[in-house]
Design a protein around this motif. Structure first.
Motif, PDB file in Angstrom:
ATOM      1  N   TYR A   1       0.819  -1.207   0.000  1.00 52.12           N
ATOM      2  CA  TYR A   1       0.000   0.000   0.000  1.00 52.12           C
ATOM      3  C   TYR A   1       0.859   1.265   0.000  1.00 52.12           C
ATOM      4  O   TYR A   1       0.371   2.351  -0.343  1.00 52.12           O
ATOM      5  CB  TYR A   1      -0.926   0.013   1.216  1.00 52.12           C
ATOM      6  N   LEU A   2       2.121   1.131   0.405  1.00 50.45           N
ATOM      7  CA  LEU A   2       3.036   2.275   0.424  1.00 50.45           C
ATOM      8  C   LEU A   2       3.876   2.375  -0.840  1.00 50.45           C
ATOM      9  O   LEU A   2       4.524   3.396  -1.075  1.00 50.45           O
ATOM     10  CB  LEU A   2       3.971   2.177   1.638  1.00 50.45           C
ATOM     11  N   LEU A   3       3.904   1.312  -1.646  1.00 50.86           N
ATOM     12  CA  LEU A   3       4.785   1.253  -2.812  1.00 50.86           C
ATOM     13  C   LEU A   3       4.020   1.545  -4.099  1.00 50.86           C
ATOM     14  O   LEU A   3       2.822   1.232  -4.230  1.00 50.86           O
ATOM     15  CB  LEU A   3       5.431  -0.132  -2.911  1.00 50.86           C
ATOM     16  N   ASP A   4       4.750   2.142  -5.045  1.00 59.47           N
ATOM     17  CA  ASP A   4       4.183   2.344  -6.370  1.00 59.47           C
ATOM     18  C   ASP A   4       3.945   0.989  -7.032  1.00 59.47           C
ATOM     19  O   ASP A   4       4.525  -0.033  -6.634  1.00 59.47           O
ATOM     20  CB  ASP A   4       5.124   3.182  -7.230  1.00 59.47           C
ATOM     21  N   GLN A   5       3.160   0.994  -8.060  1.00 60.11           N
ATOM     22  CA  GLN A   5       2.786  -0.256  -8.716  1.00 60.11           C
ATOM     23  C   GLN A   5       4.013  -1.015  -9.231  1.00 60.11           C
ATOM     24  O   GLN A   5       4.082  -2.243  -9.130  1.00 60.11           O
ATOM     25  CB  GLN A   5       1.826   0.038  -9.883  1.00 60.11           C
ATOM     26  N   GLU A   6       4.988  -0.283  -9.774  1.00 60.38           N
ATOM     27  CA  GLU A   6       6.168  -0.967 -10.328  1.00 60.38           C
ATOM     28  C   GLU A   6       7.134  -1.466  -9.256  1.00 60.38           C
ATOM     29  O   GLU A   6       8.086  -2.196  -9.569  1.00 60.38           O
ATOM     30  CB  GLU A   6       6.925  -0.042 -11.287  1.00 60.38           C
ATOM     31  N   GLN A   7       6.880  -1.110  -7.990  1.00 62.50           N
ATOM     32  CA  GLN A   7       7.740  -1.553  -6.901  1.00 62.50           C
ATOM     33  C   GLN A   7       7.056  -2.577  -5.990  1.00 62.50           C
ATOM     34  O   GLN A   7       7.586  -2.919  -4.933  1.00 62.50           O
ATOM     35  CB  GLN A   7       8.177  -0.347  -6.058  1.00 62.50           C
ATOM     36  N   GLN A   8       5.923  -3.067  -6.393  1.00 63.18           N
ATOM     37  CA  GLN A   8       5.162  -4.000  -5.567  1.00 63.18           C
ATOM     38  C   GLN A   8       5.964  -5.265  -5.239  1.00 63.18           C
ATOM     39  O   GLN A   8       6.740  -5.763  -6.063  1.00 63.18           O
ATOM     40  CB  GLN A   8       3.868  -4.394  -6.276  1.00 63.18           C
ATOM     41  N   ILE A   9       5.755  -5.758  -4.018  1.00 64.58           N
ATOM     42  CA  ILE A   9       6.416  -6.990  -3.570  1.00 64.58           C
ATOM     43  C   ILE A   9       5.540  -8.169  -3.985  1.00 64.58           C
ATOM     44  O   ILE A   9       4.329  -8.186  -3.716  1.00 64.58           O
ATOM     45  CB  ILE A   9       6.620  -6.971  -2.049  1.00 64.58           C
ATOM     46  N   ARG A  10       6.160  -9.159  -4.632  1.00 60.67           N
ATOM     47  CA  ARG A  10       5.371 -10.267  -5.168  1.00 60.67           C
ATOM     48  C   ARG A  10       6.162 -11.565  -5.114  1.00 60.67           C
ATOM     49  O   ARG A  10       7.397 -11.570  -5.060  1.00 60.67           O
ATOM     50  CB  ARG A  10       4.960  -9.975  -6.604  1.00 60.67           C
ATOM     51  N   TRP A  11       5.417 -12.643  -5.133  1.00 55.69           N
ATOM     52  CA  TRP A  11       5.994 -13.985  -5.180  1.00 55.69           C
ATOM     53  C   TRP A  11       5.889 -14.499  -6.604  1.00 55.69           C
ATOM     54  O   TRP A  11       4.806 -14.509  -7.198  1.00 55.69           O
ATOM     55  CB  TRP A  11       5.238 -14.904  -4.227  1.00 55.69           C
TER      56      TRP A  11
END
Length: 622
Positions: A199-209
């Motif tokens: 929720y704090l990160l821009d879309q291109e910085q999202q944390i994902r598996w």
């Protein structure tokens, strides 16, 4: 010989590397990691400026005040629904309730209110708890026994859940953030901190598996997680730091907000974490920030959220790199230590250790990279110990040289002790604590006038033979013959703790053995030949003095020697005079008579002198 030496060193290096590499390969390293992790904690400590908490992360605490106002746990779930609604309507970016709601509540109406809230506001996150097996089949695995999801009566969607498992190391300290855990279906359930950080990160910085390669990413950058999906978390606050709002996360009471004392719009565009903040609620853990004061779970989650949002991850070098470091440091140490001897080896070890420690620290500070410290450092230390032992063994093999040098000066028993001790004899002087004995014939000049030269030499040889045998009998070193006098040293070159006692016993032995010679000289030439002896103990410079190429004289020099000579000069025929220092060391081993203070040449003040009569009588046992 040189080739054999380096082959032995290489073999030692291989054994050391294999030993520590094998221990390093055993799972997590066992107890040795209990040393390395606290060291890493120390390096990772941040200044107040570096660990500034994000202002967008705020905590609402279920504290003692709230419990006093709203009653003890468990609360009716309508209270949570009411507070969450206030925050969501005020524009909170995301809301996390750190309360496990795995069972339906006692009041169905409360659950119904929570279900309405969950459906209306998708930015609410509820906790999932993984119950891992107490005994894992593999040390790097995290097998699940059961999972506690929010009760079905609450109706949380998959996008609204995240696990809250806080994993502790073997020392009960939380250092790692588990990014996600696999459920029974093999699906990855992310941590609540991952959900909230996004929720704090821009879309291109999202944390994902990324299921295809089994890796975690922050944007297009891989997160350096281990095989258990864990990554080290940073801590931006200390436990209970809400007491100082200048450095901690903004922390307000649940009741303050519910009662309207704190307006809900204060949390507009913020990540809000609601959780227990009282000792009795049993949600506390130790952290590297403080190993005695525990941090509440909701605080830990807030720090984990910021750690993920900030993207500050360190990389732990893989095993191949660490094996190479152990190998390099081991052989570098052996090559370095083989060039030095004695104290220089310790200095070289200290310098190398400091360089390694500074390198280890700088790799983290500059590149966020951690190499193995414990195993590499112990490998270097093992190389150092082996080198010291090897030097010692080598020097013992060269002890025959000691025999050749000192065999002409000292008795065989002293030579044997030198060989057993392994002490290295060096050219030059060493400061040693010794006892010095001077012996001189009283009446030698009158005797020389009455006897033929051949008779004088015969008497002198008998006298010197008595002195020499007495010195050797009590492990002394015959320093030199000075005309009709003798100088002997006790306590060098081999250290003898009781050298004052041995020196006095040698003097008494001379006195006893000279009785027959005295009687014969009196009978045959009418002139008694008696000894005068002086004994002193203390520090002196002892060593080989002279020309190294032509002739060396092993002797002692110093005030201790001078005073012994002065005592001998003041001794009457048959007297054994000892100094105050020698008397203090021999104690009551001998019968003595105080002579008092006498003025001796070279001393500004008179010295206290004592005569030794004989050995002290043995005290009767009680």
């Amino acid at each position: 010989m040189l080739k054999k030496k380096w082959l032995r060193t290489a073999a030692a290096g291989i054994v050391i590397c294999l030993f520590w590499s094998f221990l390093f390969s055993l799972g997590s390293g066992g107890t040795l990691n209990m040393i390395e992790k606290p060291l890493r904690d120390m390096v990772r400590v941040q200044t107040d400026a570096e660990r500034q908490p994000f202002s967008e992360i705020k905590i609402i605490k279920i504290d003692n005040e709230s419990l006093a106002q709203l009653g003890q746990f468990p609360w009716d779930r309508s209270l949570y629904a009411q507070l969450i609604t206030m925050l969501a309507d005020a524009g909170a970016k995301a809301i996390f309730l750190d309360i496990v709601l795995a069972e339906p509540g006692s009041d169905p109406a409360g659950d119904a209110m929570m279900a309405e809230v969950m459906e209306k506001y998708p930015n609410i996150v509820l906790p999932v708890v993984f119950n891992f097996k107490s005994r894992q089949d593999q040390p790097e695995e995290m097998e699940t026994d059961s999972i506690d999801y929010p009760a079905s009566t609450i109706g949380a969607a998959d996008s609204q859940i995240g696990h809250i498992n806080v994993m502790q190391d073997k020392d009960n300290i939380v250092r790692m953030l588990t990014l996600g855990a696999l459920d029974k279906k093999g699906e990855m359930v992310p941590a609540v901190s991952v959900k909230l950080a996004n929720y704090l990160l821009d879309q291109e910085q999202q944390i994902r598996w990324n299921e295809s390669d089994g890796k975690w990413y922050r944007g297009d950058k891989q997160i350096p997680a281990n095989s258990r999906n864990q990554v080290a978390t940073e801590f931006y606050t200390k436990p209970r730091e809400e007491m100082s709002l200048e450095t901690g996360y903004d922390t307000r009471s649940f009741f303050e907000l519910l009662s309207g004392e704190v307006p809900a719009d204060f949390y507009m565009n913020d990540i809000v974490l609601i959780g227990p903040y009282a000792p009795g609620l049993q949600d506390e853990y130790l952290t590297p920030q403080n190993t005695t004061l525990k941090m509440y779970g909701v605080e830990i989650h807030a720090n984990m959220v910021q750690s993920l949002a900030a993207g500050k991850f360190f990389t732990d070098t893989g095993k191949p790199v660490n094996y190479a470091i152990i190998l390099l440091l081991t052989f570098l140490s052996l090559l370095l230590f083989e060039r030095f001897r004695g104290g220089k080896t310790f200095i070289a070890y200290g310098i190398l250790a400091v360089i390694f420690i500074l390198t280890w620290i700088e790799l983290y500070q500059l590149f966020s990279l951690f190499i193995t410290f414990t195993y590499a450092f112990l490998a270097m230390t093992t190389a150092f110990v082996w080198s010291v032992v090897n030097h010692y063994v080598t020097e013992r093999k060269e002890r025959s040289r000691v025999t050749n040098i000192f065999g002409r000066f000292v008795p065989r028993t002293v030579v044997d002790e030198m060989l057993a001790s392994g002490e290295e004899v060096t050219v030059g002087g060493q400061r040693r604590d010794i006892s010095v004995v001077f012996v001189d014939i009283r009446g030698f000049t009158p005797m020389s006038e009455k006897l033929e030269p051949e008779q004088v030499i015969q008497v002198l040889n008998e006298y010197l033979d008595i002195c020499t045998k007495a010195v050797f009998q009590w492990n002394g070193t015959l320093d030199k013959f000075i005309g009709d006098g003798v100088m002997a040293i006790f306590g060098a070159p081999v250290t003898l703790p009781n050298h004052p006692e041995l020196a006095v016993r040698a003097a008494l032995e001379m006195k006893r053995q000279s009785a027959e010679l005295e009687e014969r000289c009196l009978r045959e030439i009418g002139v008694p030949v008696r000894f005068g002896v002086g004994v002193n103990s203390g520090p002196a410079v002892v060593g080989n003095i002279g020309s190294e190429a032509l002739r060396l004289d092993y002797t002692a020099i110093g005030d201790t020697v001078n005073l012994a000579a002065r005592l001998e000069a003041n001794a009457k025929p048959g007297q054994i005079l000892i100094s105050e220092e020698t008397l203090a060391r021999v104690g009551d081993l001998f019968d003595t008579v105080s002579i008092g203070e006498i003025k001796v040449k070279g001393k500004e003040h008179p010295v206290l002198v004592t005569e030794v009569i004989g050995e002290a009588a043995v005290k009767a046992r009680s």
